[in-house]
Design a protein around this motif. Structure first.
Motif, PDB file in Angstrom:
ATOM      1  N   PRO A   1       9.395 -34.993  -7.229  1.00  0.00           N
ATOM      2  CA  PRO A   1       7.955 -35.084  -7.528  1.00  0.00           C
ATOM      3  C   PRO A   1       7.083 -34.594  -6.375  1.00  0.00           C
ATOM      4  O   PRO A   1       6.018 -34.009  -6.612  1.00  0.00           O
ATOM      5  CB  PRO A   1       7.726 -36.578  -7.774  1.00  0.00           C
ATOM      6  CG  PRO A   1       9.073 -37.177  -7.969  1.00  0.00           C
ATOM      7  CD  PRO A   1      10.080 -36.291  -7.321  1.00  0.00           C
ATOM      8  N   GLU A   2       7.518 -34.799  -5.136  1.00  0.00           N
ATOM      9  CA  GLU A   2       6.697 -34.330  -3.995  1.00  0.00           C
ATOM     10  C   GLU A   2       6.586 -32.817  -4.000  1.00  0.00           C
ATOM     11  O   GLU A   2       5.555 -32.244  -3.661  1.00  0.00           O
ATOM     12  CB  GLU A   2       7.313 -34.798  -2.676  1.00  0.00           C
ATOM     13  CG  GLU A   2       7.060 -36.256  -2.403  1.00  0.00           C
ATOM     14  CD  GLU A   2       7.582 -36.675  -1.036  1.00  0.00           C
ATOM     15  OE1 GLU A   2       7.762 -35.820  -0.160  1.00  0.00           O
ATOM     16  OE2 GLU A   2       7.819 -37.887  -0.876  1.00  0.00           O
ATOM     17  N   ARG A   3       7.661 -32.141  -4.385  1.00  0.00           N
ATOM     18  CA  ARG A   3       7.642 -30.671  -4.417  1.00  0.00           C
ATOM     19  C   ARG A   3       6.772 -30.167  -5.574  1.00  0.00           C
ATOM     20  O   ARG A   3       6.163 -29.108  -5.480  1.00  0.00           O
ATOM     21  CB  ARG A   3       9.064 -30.116  -4.480  1.00  0.00           C
ATOM     22  CG  ARG A   3       9.819 -30.429  -3.196  1.00  0.00           C
ATOM     23  CD  ARG A   3      11.284 -30.040  -3.218  1.00  0.00           C
ATOM     24  NE  ARG A   3      11.922 -30.562  -2.004  1.00  0.00           N
ATOM     25  CZ  ARG A   3      13.211 -30.809  -1.861  1.00  0.00           C
ATOM     26  NH1 ARG A   3      14.053 -30.573  -2.851  1.00  0.00           N
ATOM     27  NH2 ARG A   3      13.678 -31.283  -0.731  1.00  0.00           N
ATOM     28  N   VAL A   4       6.709 -30.947  -6.655  1.00  0.00           N
ATOM     29  CA  VAL A   4       5.810 -30.587  -7.764  1.00  0.00           C
ATOM     30  C   VAL A   4       4.358 -30.705  -7.292  1.00  0.00           C
ATOM     31  O   VAL A   4       3.529 -29.824  -7.537  1.00  0.00           O
ATOM     32  CB  VAL A   4       6.055 -31.476  -9.002  1.00  0.00           C
ATOM     33  CG1 VAL A   4       5.094 -31.106 -10.135  1.00  0.00           C
ATOM     34  CG2 VAL A   4       7.501 -31.353  -9.470  1.00  0.00           C
ATOM     35  N   ALA A   5       4.056 -31.772  -6.565  1.00  0.00           N
ATOM     36  CA  ALA A   5       2.687 -31.973  -6.062  1.00  0.00           C
ATOM     37  C   ALA A   5       2.311 -30.863  -5.083  1.00  0.00           C
ATOM     38  O   ALA A   5       1.202 -30.319  -5.133  1.00  0.00           O
ATOM     39  CB  ALA A   5       2.584 -33.340  -5.388  1.00  0.00           C
ATOM     40  N   THR A   6       3.243 -30.479  -4.218  1.00  0.00           N
ATOM     41  CA  THR A   6       2.976 -29.403  -3.251  1.00  0.00           C
ATOM     42  C   THR A   6       2.677 -28.091  -3.965  1.00  0.00           C
ATOM     43  O   THR A   6       1.797 -27.324  -3.560  1.00  0.00           O
ATOM     44  CB  THR A   6       4.209 -29.194  -2.332  1.00  0.00           C
ATOM     45  OG1 THR A   6       4.486 -30.420  -1.679  1.00  0.00           O
ATOM     46  CG2 THR A   6       3.975 -28.105  -1.301  1.00  0.00           C
ATOM     47  N   ALA A   7       3.421 -27.828  -5.045  1.00  0.00           N
ATOM     48  CA  ALA A   7       3.286 -26.537  -5.737  1.00  0.00           C
ATOM     49  C   ALA A   7       2.005 -26.444  -6.562  1.00  0.00           C
ATOM     50  O   ALA A   7       1.570 -25.328  -6.893  1.00  0.00           O
ATOM     51  CB  ALA A   7       4.498 -26.321  -6.644  1.00  0.00           C
ATOM     52  N   ALA A   8       1.389 -27.586  -6.872  1.00  0.00           N
ATOM     53  CA  ALA A   8       0.243 -27.578  -7.796  1.00  0.00           C
ATOM     54  C   ALA A   8      -0.851 -26.615  -7.345  1.00  0.00           C
ATOM     55  O   ALA A   8      -1.484 -25.944  -8.166  1.00  0.00           O
ATOM     56  CB  ALA A   8      -0.309 -28.993  -7.934  1.00  0.00           C
ATOM     57  N   ALA A   9      -1.053 -26.516  -6.040  1.00  0.00           N
ATOM     58  CA  ALA A   9      -2.120 -25.654  -5.520  1.00  0.00           C
ATOM     59  C   ALA A   9      -1.872 -24.178  -5.833  1.00  0.00           C
ATOM     60  O   ALA A   9      -2.806 -23.376  -5.816  1.00  0.00           O
ATOM     61  CB  ALA A   9      -2.248 -25.850  -4.010  1.00  0.00           C
ATOM     62  N   ALA A  10      -0.611 -23.827  -6.113  1.00  0.00           N
ATOM     63  CA  ALA A  10      -0.276 -22.418  -6.370  1.00  0.00           C
ATOM     64  C   ALA A  10      -0.346 -22.067  -7.858  1.00  0.00           C
ATOM     65  O   ALA A  10      -0.119 -20.925  -8.245  1.00  0.00           O
ATOM     66  CB  ALA A  10       1.115 -22.115  -5.830  1.00  0.00           C
ATOM     67  N   ALA A  11      -0.653 -23.067  -8.713  1.00  0.00           N
ATOM     68  CA  ALA A  11      -0.675 -22.822 -10.160  1.00  0.00           C
ATOM     69  C   ALA A  11      -1.863 -21.951 -10.542  1.00  0.00           C
ATOM     70  O   ALA A  11      -2.863 -21.887  -9.828  1.00  0.00           O
ATOM     71  CB  ALA A  11      -0.721 -24.155 -10.901  1.00  0.00           C
ATOM     72  N   GLY A  12      -1.734 -21.292 -11.682  1.00  0.00           N
ATOM     73  CA  GLY A  12      -2.816 -20.427 -12.177  1.00  0.00           C
ATOM     74  C   GLY A  12      -2.251 -19.095 -12.606  1.00  0.00           C
ATOM     75  O   GLY A  12      -1.115 -18.755 -12.261  1.00  0.00           O
ATOM     76  N   ASP A  13      -3.026 -18.340 -13.367  1.00  0.00           N
ATOM     77  CA  ASP A  13      -2.618 -17.002 -13.781  1.00  0.00           C
ATOM     78  C   ASP A  13      -1.244 -17.007 -14.482  1.00  0.00           C
ATOM     79  O   ASP A  13      -0.353 -16.215 -14.153  1.00  0.00           O
ATOM     80  CB  ASP A  13      -2.589 -16.087 -12.544  1.00  0.00           C
ATOM     81  CG  ASP A  13      -2.459 -14.616 -12.957  1.00  0.00           C
ATOM     82  OD1 ASP A  13      -2.848 -14.291 -14.087  1.00  0.00           O
ATOM     83  OD2 ASP A  13      -1.930 -13.824 -12.147  1.00  0.00           O
ATOM     84  N   GLY A  14      -1.073 -17.953 -15.425  1.00  0.00           N
ATOM     85  CA  GLY A  14       0.157 -17.973 -16.218  1.00  0.00           C
ATOM     86  C   GLY A  14       1.347 -18.606 -15.521  1.00  0.00           C
ATOM     87  O   GLY A  14       2.474 -18.498 -16.004  1.00  0.00           O
ATOM     88  N   VAL A  15       1.123 -19.234 -14.384  1.00  0.00           N
ATOM     89  CA  VAL A  15       2.216 -19.926 -13.673  1.00  0.00           C
ATOM     90  C   VAL A  15       1.818 -21.387 -13.504  1.00  0.00           C
ATOM     91  O   VAL A  15       0.699 -21.672 -13.049  1.00  0.00           O
ATOM     92  CB  VAL A  15       2.479 -19.300 -12.287  1.00  0.00           C
ATOM     93  CG1 VAL A  15       3.606 -20.036 -11.567  1.00  0.00           C
ATOM     94  CG2 VAL A  15       2.815 -17.817 -12.424  1.00  0.00           C
ATOM     95  N   ASP A  16       2.707 -22.302 -13.886  1.00  0.00           N
ATOM     96  CA  ASP A  16       2.417 -23.707 -13.608  1.00  0.00           C
ATOM     97  C   ASP A  16       3.685 -24.417 -13.143  1.00  0.00           C
ATOM     98  O   ASP A  16       4.771 -23.825 -13.136  1.00  0.00           O
ATOM     99  CB  ASP A  16       1.769 -24.417 -14.806  1.00  0.00           C
ATOM    100  CG  ASP A  16       2.670 -24.460 -16.013  1.00  0.00           C
ATOM    101  OD1 ASP A  16       3.835 -24.007 -15.924  1.00  0.00           O
ATOM    102  OD2 ASP A  16       2.241 -24.964 -17.055  1.00  0.00           O
ATOM    103  N   PHE A  17       3.517 -25.669 -12.745  1.00  0.00           N
ATOM    104  CA  PHE A  17       4.626 -26.403 -12.133  1.00  0.00           C
ATOM    105  C   PHE A  17       4.678 -27.795 -12.737  1.00  0.00           C
ATOM    106  O   PHE A  17       3.629 -28.388 -13.030  1.00  0.00           O
ATOM    107  CB  PHE A  17       4.434 -26.477 -10.613  1.00  0.00           C
ATOM    108  CG  PHE A  17       4.386 -25.100  -9.994  1.00  0.00           C
ATOM    109  CD1 PHE A  17       5.556 -24.414  -9.712  1.00  0.00           C
ATOM    110  CD2 PHE A  17       3.166 -24.472  -9.753  1.00  0.00           C
ATOM    111  CE1 PHE A  17       5.515 -23.127  -9.188  1.00  0.00           C
ATOM    112  CE2 PHE A  17       3.122 -23.190  -9.234  1.00  0.00           C
ATOM    113  CZ  PHE A  17       4.293 -22.516  -8.945  1.00  0.00           C
ATOM    114  N   ALA A  18       5.887 -28.302 -12.947  1.00  0.00           N
ATOM    115  CA  ALA A  18       6.029 -29.608 -13.575  1.00  0.00           C
ATOM    116  C   ALA A  18       7.329 -30.259 -13.122  1.00  0.00           C
ATOM    117  O   ALA A  18       8.235 -29.589 -12.610  1.00  0.00           O
ATOM    118  CB  ALA A  18       6.014 -29.458 -15.098  1.00  0.00           C
TER     119      ALA A  18
END
Ligand SMILES: C[S@@+](CC[C@H](N)C(=O)[O-])C[C@H]1O[C@@H](n2cnc3c(N)ncnc32)[C@H](O)[C@@H]1O
Length: 261
Positions: free
Chosen positions: A78-95
């Motif tokens: 879950p920590e890595r999901v939270a870290t990646a959230a800032a990079a989401a957008g333009d058809g890319v997301d994290f879960a």
């Protein structure tokens, strides 16, 4: 949401580490067909690690095949999901997700340097979960590489099972093809012993590489091509490349390397 299936492991990753596999995916006729024909072009990058850089790179490279492609990076930490959230957008997301794919039904799953940290006896069950999770014609890549992505190997699977094994490397950075043995996917890494087909393949590749030494004057890629030609001549079922790839790649059907024991 069901509990993610799997275990948190080391999150080592790196910029451009998975470029050789990305390029192969974007080049492979079968992968291209599946992506192009998908009603919903969803790709999952499973286990992207401490930073989501390789997920963003995968999306950028596969968009050359299909511009409306979406990529979801799934991580069991879950920590890595939270870290990646800032990079989401333009058809890319994290879960958050594991081998159950968080209920998604992607057309392609890439799981790189994930199963290598699991015991060998868990591989078939993980593959079965992934195969059950993709679309009917969906594909899975289970791969392994070194830190800088110079030595790589991956298995392509479809809903019916493993399809092929690919070895890929920077041929300037190897002494011989069997240097890639240490990067074989978990399903094969313990099978590089006498009597197993993967061992025979690597030994044959080493012999052909030695015989192709004279081609080295034209560069290591020419030597790799000469090695492939000798292997093909000797009956190894090397998959022909329809277009020239700049990477040194060797793909064989899974039946040529499937463990016998
Ligand atoms: C070594 S990193 C690989 C990062 C990236 N794929 C790469 O090759 O550079 C492995 C990651 O897979 C994650 N992982 C392990 N098992 C998983 C599973 N079943 N589902 C999702 N992620 C998993 C770990 O938490 C870790 O962050």
């Amino acid at each position: 949401m069901p509990k993610p299936v799997g275990a948190i492991t080391r999150g080592t990753t790196g910029v451009n580490r998975l470029r050789r596999c990305d390029r192969w995916l974007a080049h492979s006729p079968r992968v291209r067909r599946v992506l192009t024909e998908a009603a919903d072009p969803l790709v999952v990058d499973l286990g992207y690690g401490a930073l989501p850089v390789t997920t963003l790179e995968l999306a950028a490279r596969l968009r050359a095949v299909r511009s409306d492609l979406r990529v979801t990076g799934l991580e069991i930490d879950p920590e890595r999901v939270a870290t990646a959230a800032a990079a989401a957008g333009d058809g890319v997301d994290f879960a958050l997700g594991g081998f159950e794919l968080a209920g998604l039904r992607p057309v392609l799953v890439r799981a790189f340097n994930v199963l290598r940290q699991y015991p060998e006896h868990e591989v078939l069950a993980a593959w079965a979960r992934l195969r059950a999770g993709v679309t009917a014609d969906g594909l899975i890549v289970d791969g392994t590489c070194d830190e800088l992505g110079r030595r790589c190997a991956w298995v392509l699977l479809d809903a019916a099972g493993p399809v092929s094994l690919t070895l890929a490397c920077d041929p300037r950075r190897i002494d011989r093809p069997s240097d890639l043995a240490e990067r074989l996917p978990k399903a094969l890494i313990h099978r590089n012993v006498d009597g197993e087909p993967i061992h025979d393949l690597l030994r044959a590749a080493d012999r052909a590489w030695a015989n192709a030494a004279g081609h080295g004057v034209f560069g290591p890629r020419a030597r790799w091509r000469a090695m492939l030609a000798e292997l093909t001549e000797a009956g190894t079922p090397i998959e022909p490349q329809r277009r020239a790839l700049r990477d040194a790649v060797l793909t064989v059907p899974w039946s040529a390397v499937a463990p016998v024991r």
